[in-house]
Scaffold this motif. Structure first.
Motif, mmCIF file in Angstrom:
data_model
loop_
_atom_site.group_PDB
_atom_site.id
_atom_site.type_symbol
_atom_site.label_atom_id
_atom_site.label_comp_id
_atom_site.label_asym_id
_atom_site.label_seq_id
_atom_site.Cartn_x
_atom_site.Cartn_y
_atom_site.Cartn_z
ATOM 1 N N ASP A 51 0.846 -1.189 0.000
ATOM 2 C CA ASP A 51 0.000 0.000 0.000
ATOM 3 C C ASP A 51 0.885 1.243 0.000
ATOM 4 N N LYS A 52 0.339 2.320 -0.543
ATOM 5 C CA LYS A 52 1.078 3.578 -0.595
ATOM 6 C C LYS A 52 0.306 4.637 0.167
ATOM 7 N N LEU A 53 1.022 5.351 1.053
ATOM 8 C CA LEU A 53 0.380 6.315 1.938
ATOM 9 C C LEU A 53 0.902 7.733 1.683
ATOM 10 N N HIS A 54 0.004 8.669 1.769
ATOM 11 C CA HIS A 54 0.326 10.087 1.653
ATOM 12 C C HIS A 54 0.331 10.651 3.074
ATOM 13 N N ILE A 55 1.527 10.947 3.598
ATOM 14 C CA ILE A 55 1.665 11.408 4.979
ATOM 15 C C ILE A 55 2.210 12.829 4.983
ATOM 16 N N VAL A 96 4.536 0.825 1.757
ATOM 17 C CA VAL A 96 4.695 -0.166 2.820
ATOM 18 C C VAL A 96 5.456 -1.364 2.251
ATOM 19 N N ASP A 97 6.560 -1.738 2.893
ATOM 20 C CA ASP A 97 7.365 -2.839 2.376
ATOM 21 C C ASP A 97 6.760 -4.188 2.751
ATOM 22 N N ASN A 98 7.429 -5.260 2.338
ATOM 23 C CA ASN A 98 6.902 -6.603 2.569
ATOM 24 C C ASN A 98 6.801 -6.958 4.048
ATOM 25 N N GLU A 99 7.583 -6.303 4.891
ATOM 26 C CA GLU A 99 7.515 -6.555 6.332
ATOM 27 C C GLU A 99 6.496 -5.654 7.023
ATOM 28 N N LEU A 146 -4.922 2.698 -3.092
ATOM 29 C CA LEU A 146 -5.896 1.690 -2.694
ATOM 30 C C LEU A 146 -7.116 1.754 -3.609
ATOM 31 N N CYS A 147 -7.596 0.575 -4.032
ATOM 32 C CA CYS A 147 -8.716 0.538 -4.959
ATOM 33 C C CYS A 147 -9.417 -0.816 -4.891
ATOM 34 N N ASN A 222 -8.230 -3.984 -2.862
ATOM 35 C CA ASN A 222 -7.982 -5.100 -3.782
ATOM 36 C C ASN A 222 -9.149 -6.079 -3.901
ATOM 37 N N ASP A 223 -10.301 -5.771 -3.314
ATOM 38 C CA ASP A 223 -11.488 -6.600 -3.540
ATOM 39 C C ASP A 223 -11.896 -6.535 -5.009
ATOM 40 N N VAL A 224 -12.475 -7.626 -5.499
ATOM 41 C CA VAL A 224 -12.983 -7.668 -6.870
ATOM 42 C C VAL A 224 -14.488 -7.948 -6.800
ATOM 43 N N VAL A 225 -15.275 -7.033 -7.357
ATOM 44 C CA VAL A 225 -16.732 -7.173 -7.397
ATOM 45 C C VAL A 225 -17.122 -7.584 -8.814
ATOM 46 N N TYR A 226 -17.787 -8.726 -8.929
ATOM 47 C CA TYR A 226 -18.176 -9.223 -10.253
ATOM 48 C C TYR A 226 -19.686 -9.384 -10.319
#
Length: 266
Positions: A51-55, A96-99, A146-147, A222-226
């Motif tokens: 995830d990417k954050l705007h701080i 945010v890194d993998n950890e 985020l989307c 990251n949810d997918v609505v179909y």
């Protein structure tokens, strides 16, 4: 008399073949003035790796503000100022890194995985004050990448940015232009990654009680609505190509008409 019965039977067959699904009205179990339905506890977005954050850190000292906020300086071609390129300043994001950490100026690595944006803002504020780096900082955190994805029988399928907390499936479908008339309202699929597993939920827009009780009413990143096509759309175009342009369609239609003529003649 027998002929009129045959005509009635013919009408019933035609209507059955051409009818549209009844499940096109939302919230069919809700009535004006009726007893309200309870909604489950809101599911807040919690930060995950990638995830990417705007701080943004605001202080009374501009030098400290510039220290904690990541700048982006981009050259603007064609805009010269005293022989130098013009610049446009903005603020970069923290990935945010993998950890589950972000690398924050002065504080170093900060664990943010599993936190909400309010929790991250409160944590950074306390850290800056406890380490006597800033006296009265104001920290704001916003989501950047985020989307959720909305696919299938909607008017504008695609990715929908999460720009609010407690985003619901109704918000996402509204951003996608609502369902088309061919969308299955009673069986919408929502896929969600939970740990190392892909979980699938179903949502019924025809029933408000079932909708509000669904674990997928509140969406996560990251949810997918179909939205699946209904039977009417399936009859028009199916996976095996049985549509109005196919030979099998006309064979089926001819068989139906033949059966109807036999009934009328009798």
């Amino acid at each position: 008399m027998k002929f009129s019965k045959n005509l009635w039977l013919l009408a019933m067959i035609v209507l059955a073949a051409c009818s549209t699904p009844k499940e096109i009205v939302y919230f069919q179990d809700m009535k004006p003035g009726g007893e309200g339905l309870s909604i489950g506890e809101p599911v807040e977005i919690k930060v995950r790796p990638k995830d990417k954050l705007h701080i943004i850190v605001n202080t009374n000292d501009p030098k400290l503000t510039n220290l904690f906020n990541l700048p982006i300086i981009s050259q603007q071609i064609g805009q010269e100022n005293s022989g130098s390129w013009g610049t446009s300043r903005g603020v970069a994001g923290y990935t945010v890194d993998n950890e589950g950490n972000i690398n924050f100026p002065v504080l170093g690595k900060v664990k943010v995985e599993g936190m909400t944006r309010e929790q991250i803002a409160d944590f950074l504020t306390r850290q800056l004050q406890e380490k006597e780096l800033v006296k009265e900082p104001v920290v704001t955190v916003e989501y950047m990448n985020l989307c959720v994805s909305v696919l299938g029988e909607v008017n504008r399928p695609g990715r929908i940015n999460i720009d609010r907390d407690n985003m619901t499936i109704l918000h996402a479908l509204s951003e996608a232009g609502d369902l088309t008339v061919y969308g299955k309202r009673e069986n919408i699929l929502v896929t969600r990654q939970e740990g190392d597993r892909q979980q699938v939920y179903t949502v019924n827009l025809c029933s408000a009680e079932q909708l509000y009780a669904s674990p997928a009413y509140y969406l996560r990143q990251n949810d997918v609505v179909y939205v699946q096509p209904n039977d009417t759309k399936a009859r028009q175009s199916t996976v095996n190509g049985n549509n109005v342009r196919s030979t099998s369609f006309w064979i089926s239609l001819t068989s139906l008409l033949t059966s109807i003529l036999v009934l009328i003649v009798k």
